[in-house]
Design a protein around this motif. Sequence first.
Motif, PDB file in Angstrom:
ATOM      1  N   LYS A   1     -13.305   6.500  -0.638  1.00  0.00           N
ATOM      2  CA  LYS A   1     -13.747   5.201  -0.132  1.00  0.00           C
ATOM      3  C   LYS A   1     -12.696   4.611   0.799  1.00  0.00           C
ATOM      4  CE  LYS A   1     -16.587   4.136  -4.181  1.00  0.00           C
ATOM      5  NZ  LYS A   1     -16.779   3.240  -5.351  1.00  0.00           N
ATOM      6  N   THR A   2     -13.144   4.144   1.967  1.00  0.00           N
ATOM      7  CA  THR A   2     -12.246   3.485   2.900  1.00  0.00           C
ATOM      8  C   THR A   2     -11.710   2.202   2.273  1.00  0.00           C
ATOM      9  OG1 THR A   2     -13.528   4.358   4.755  1.00  0.00           O
ATOM     10  CG2 THR A   2     -12.047   2.514   5.220  1.00  0.00           C
ATOM     11  N   ALA A   3     -10.428   1.970   2.428  1.00  0.00           N
ATOM     12  CA  ALA A   3      -9.805   0.799   1.801  1.00  0.00           C
ATOM     13  C   ALA A   3     -10.436  -0.492   2.297  1.00  0.00           C
ATOM     14  CB  ALA A   3      -8.311   0.788   2.093  1.00  0.00           C
ATOM     15  N   ASP A   4     -10.801  -1.359   1.358  1.00  0.00           N
ATOM     16  CA  ASP A   4     -11.258  -2.696   1.713  1.00  0.00           C
ATOM     17  C   ASP A   4     -10.259  -3.745   1.224  1.00  0.00           C
ATOM     18  OD1 ASP A   4     -11.987  -2.115  -0.982  1.00  0.00           O
ATOM     19  OD2 ASP A   4     -13.373  -3.811  -0.978  1.00  0.00           O
ATOM     20  N   GLY A   5      -9.121  -3.286   0.745  1.00  0.00           N
ATOM     21  CA  GLY A   5      -8.069  -4.169   0.275  1.00  0.00           C
ATOM     22  C   GLY A   5      -6.769  -3.406   0.171  1.00  0.00           C
ATOM     23  N   PRO A   6      -5.698  -4.067  -0.228  1.00  0.00           N
ATOM     24  CA  PRO A   6      -4.386  -3.420  -0.310  1.00  0.00           C
ATOM     25  C   PRO A   6      -4.343  -2.302  -1.345  1.00  0.00           C
ATOM     26  CG  PRO A   6      -4.168  -5.805  -0.299  1.00  0.00           C
ATOM     27  CD  PRO A   6      -5.623  -5.514  -0.484  1.00  0.00           C
ATOM     28  N   GLN A   7      -3.542  -1.283  -1.038  1.00  0.00           N
ATOM     29  CA  GLN A   7      -3.315  -0.171  -1.951  1.00  0.00           C
ATOM     30  C   GLN A   7      -1.816   0.115  -2.005  1.00  0.00           C
ATOM     31  OE1 GLN A   7      -5.712   3.159  -0.623  1.00  0.00           O
ATOM     32  NE2 GLN A   7      -7.649   2.081  -0.966  1.00  0.00           N
ATOM     33  N   GLN A   8      -1.363   0.590  -3.159  1.00  0.00           N
ATOM     34  CA  GLN A   8       0.054   0.881  -3.321  1.00  0.00           C
ATOM     35  C   GLN A   8       0.254   2.177  -4.094  1.00  0.00           C
ATOM     36  OE1 GLN A   8       2.898  -0.113  -2.265  1.00  0.00           O
ATOM     37  NE2 GLN A   8       2.360  -1.973  -1.143  1.00  0.00           N
ATOM     38  N   PHE A   9       1.451   2.740  -3.950  1.00  0.00           N
ATOM     39  CA  PHE A   9       1.826   3.960  -4.665  1.00  0.00           C
ATOM     40  C   PHE A   9       3.305   3.902  -4.975  1.00  0.00           C
ATOM     41  CE2 PHE A   9       1.612   8.337  -5.954  1.00  0.00           C
ATOM     42  CZ  PHE A   9       2.831   8.871  -5.608  1.00  0.00           C
ATOM     43  N   SER A  10       3.658   4.306  -6.178  1.00  0.00           N
ATOM     44  CA  SER A  10       5.057   4.326  -6.582  1.00  0.00           C
ATOM     45  C   SER A  10       5.320   5.591  -7.377  1.00  0.00           C
ATOM     46  CB  SER A  10       5.384   3.092  -7.428  1.00  0.00           C
ATOM     47  OG  SER A  10       6.761   3.033  -7.734  1.00  0.00           O
ATOM     48  N   LYS A  11       6.516   6.123  -7.230  1.00  0.00           N
ATOM     49  CA  LYS A  11       6.857   7.398  -7.854  1.00  0.00           C
ATOM     50  C   LYS A  11       8.297   7.362  -8.339  1.00  0.00           C
ATOM     51  CE  LYS A  11       7.520  12.213  -6.258  1.00  0.00           C
ATOM     52  NZ  LYS A  11       7.195  13.125  -5.132  1.00  0.00           N
ATOM     53  N   VAL A  12       8.523   7.842  -9.539  1.00  0.00           N
ATOM     54  CA  VAL A  12       9.872   7.986 -10.077  1.00  0.00           C
ATOM     55  C   VAL A  12      10.237   9.460 -10.054  1.00  0.00           C
ATOM     56  CG1 VAL A  12      11.335   7.771 -12.127  1.00  0.00           C
ATOM     57  CG2 VAL A  12       9.748   5.942 -11.531  1.00  0.00           C
ATOM     58  N   GLY A  13      11.398   9.766  -9.471  1.00  0.00           N
ATOM     59  CA  GLY A  13      11.880  11.138  -9.441  1.00  0.00           C
ATOM     60  C   GLY A  13      13.348  11.203  -9.788  1.00  0.00           C
ATOM     61  N   THR A  14      13.843  12.406  -9.975  1.00  0.00           N
ATOM     62  CA  THR A  14      15.252  12.569 -10.320  1.00  0.00           C
ATOM     63  C   THR A  14      16.166  12.352  -9.115  1.00  0.00           C
ATOM     64  OG1 THR A  14      14.971  14.952  -9.998  1.00  0.00           O
ATOM     65  CG2 THR A  14      14.814  14.120 -12.253  1.00  0.00           C
ATOM     66  N   ARG A  15      15.568  12.280  -7.924  1.00  0.00           N
ATOM     67  CA  ARG A  15      16.284  11.871  -6.724  1.00  0.00           C
ATOM     68  C   ARG A  15      15.267  11.235  -5.796  1.00  0.00           C
ATOM     69  NH1 ARG A  15      17.500  18.026  -4.503  1.00  0.00           N
ATOM     70  NH2 ARG A  15      15.333  18.568  -4.035  1.00  0.00           N
ATOM     71  N   ASN A  16      15.681  10.807  -4.607  1.00  0.00           N
ATOM     72  CA  ASN A  16      14.812   9.999  -3.761  1.00  0.00           C
ATOM     73  C   ASN A  16      13.871  10.792  -2.866  1.00  0.00           C
ATOM     74  OD1 ASN A  16      15.633   7.511  -4.678  1.00  0.00           O
ATOM     75  ND2 ASN A  16      17.309   7.341  -3.208  1.00  0.00           N
ATOM     76  N   ALA A  17      14.021  12.089  -2.766  1.00  0.00           N
ATOM     77  CA  ALA A  17      13.152  12.876  -1.884  1.00  0.00           C
ATOM     78  C   ALA A  17      13.078  14.316  -2.377  1.00  0.00           C
ATOM     79  CB  ALA A  17      13.689  12.846  -0.452  1.00  0.00           C
ATOM     80  N   MET A  18      12.027  15.020  -1.927  1.00  0.00           N
ATOM     81  CA  MET A  18      11.841  16.444  -2.232  1.00  0.00           C
ATOM     82  C   MET A  18      11.963  16.707  -3.724  1.00  0.00           C
ATOM     83  SD  MET A  18      13.880  18.164   0.995  1.00  0.00           S
ATOM     84  CE  MET A  18      13.535  19.822   0.425  1.00  0.00           C
ATOM     85  N   VAL A  19      11.133  15.990  -4.484  1.00  0.00           N
ATOM     86  CA  VAL A  19      11.258  16.059  -5.933  1.00  0.00           C
ATOM     87  C   VAL A  19       9.876  15.981  -6.579  1.00  0.00           C
ATOM     88  CG1 VAL A  19      11.530  13.564  -6.187  1.00  0.00           C
ATOM     89  CG2 VAL A  19      12.505  15.081  -7.912  1.00  0.00           C
ATOM     90  N   ILE A  20       9.696  16.672  -7.692  1.00  0.00           N
ATOM     91  CA  ILE A  20       8.491  16.546  -8.497  1.00  0.00           C
ATOM     92  C   ILE A  20       8.558  15.230  -9.261  1.00  0.00           C
ATOM     93  CG2 ILE A  20       7.151  17.560 -10.390  1.00  0.00           C
ATOM     94  CD1 ILE A  20       8.275  20.271  -9.573  1.00  0.00           C
TER      95      ILE A  20
END
Length: 300
Positions: A167-186
């Motif tokens: 569905k095309t966004a009709d309002g704000p969307q967000q995403f957050s992720k916790v990893g063991t470092r800030n990039a290139m991480v599962i």
Amino acid sequence: MDFLRPASWEEALAAKAEHPTAVPIAGGTDVMVEINFDHRRPEYLLDLNRIGELSEWEVGADGGTVRLGASVSYTRIMEQLRDRLPGLALAAHTVGSPQIRNRGSVGGNLGAASPAGDAHPALLSAGAEVEVESVRGTRLIPVEEFYTGVKRNALQPDELIRRVHIKTADGPQQFSKVGTRNAMVIAVCAFGLALHPRTRTVKTGIGSAAPTPVRAAVAEDFLNAALDEGGFWDSGKRITPSIAQKFAELCSAACNPIDDVRGSAKYRRHAVGIMARRTLGWAWESYRDGGTSKGEAQCA
């Protein structure tokens, strides 16, 4: 290992019907890792790279849905679909390295069905359906029903993922992720949230905190009722800390995590609650400002 290389979608379906154990490969960002480490040795590989339609996306006639080809890369999602699919674009920013984002795709994430797949929380919160097809026909599977277990999905042996309807966004969307470092991480855990002002609902998606990606349904029901009863959608007033905290607690309760080398179950529950509260705050402030999404994906 035999290598099958169909030139069209019809040939791919026929090949999959003839060889149900064939493993589809396009970007190869998951499959090749398993093969290189000898964790997987399929009898057949089904190369889908010659099928151009899988790398295309389009907007439905009513403008309300994006039909995303299974092989559309994360890089293209970031560059071309940020306005229409902001939550998924934010999640795409956190996927691997630029090289991985150039090859990896949402279709591949769905096929692998890893609980830690970065696309899953965004797909759950946006309200997506997975279009799968075989020589027997086509069916649409709601994304929350697509995941059936750890690295297992609802595909039948002769089916392939063709595209994803989001569905095309009709309002704000967000995403957050916790990893063991800030990039290139599962992800240790991840959280997606989408406001849907047209239906006056909030949807969530949780990754890497249960055997499958899940929605926090009880938390959604609580928040939707609280926003409606308090007149928040019409007034645009700030969500009270007590509502935000209760929502966070219910999101934590929706988790069923494990202890592993990346994090403990207790930490994952705690982190999901923090991300739920923060993403709700970011999204709601954007809604109050009349926006669709603000900021960048958060990876701690």
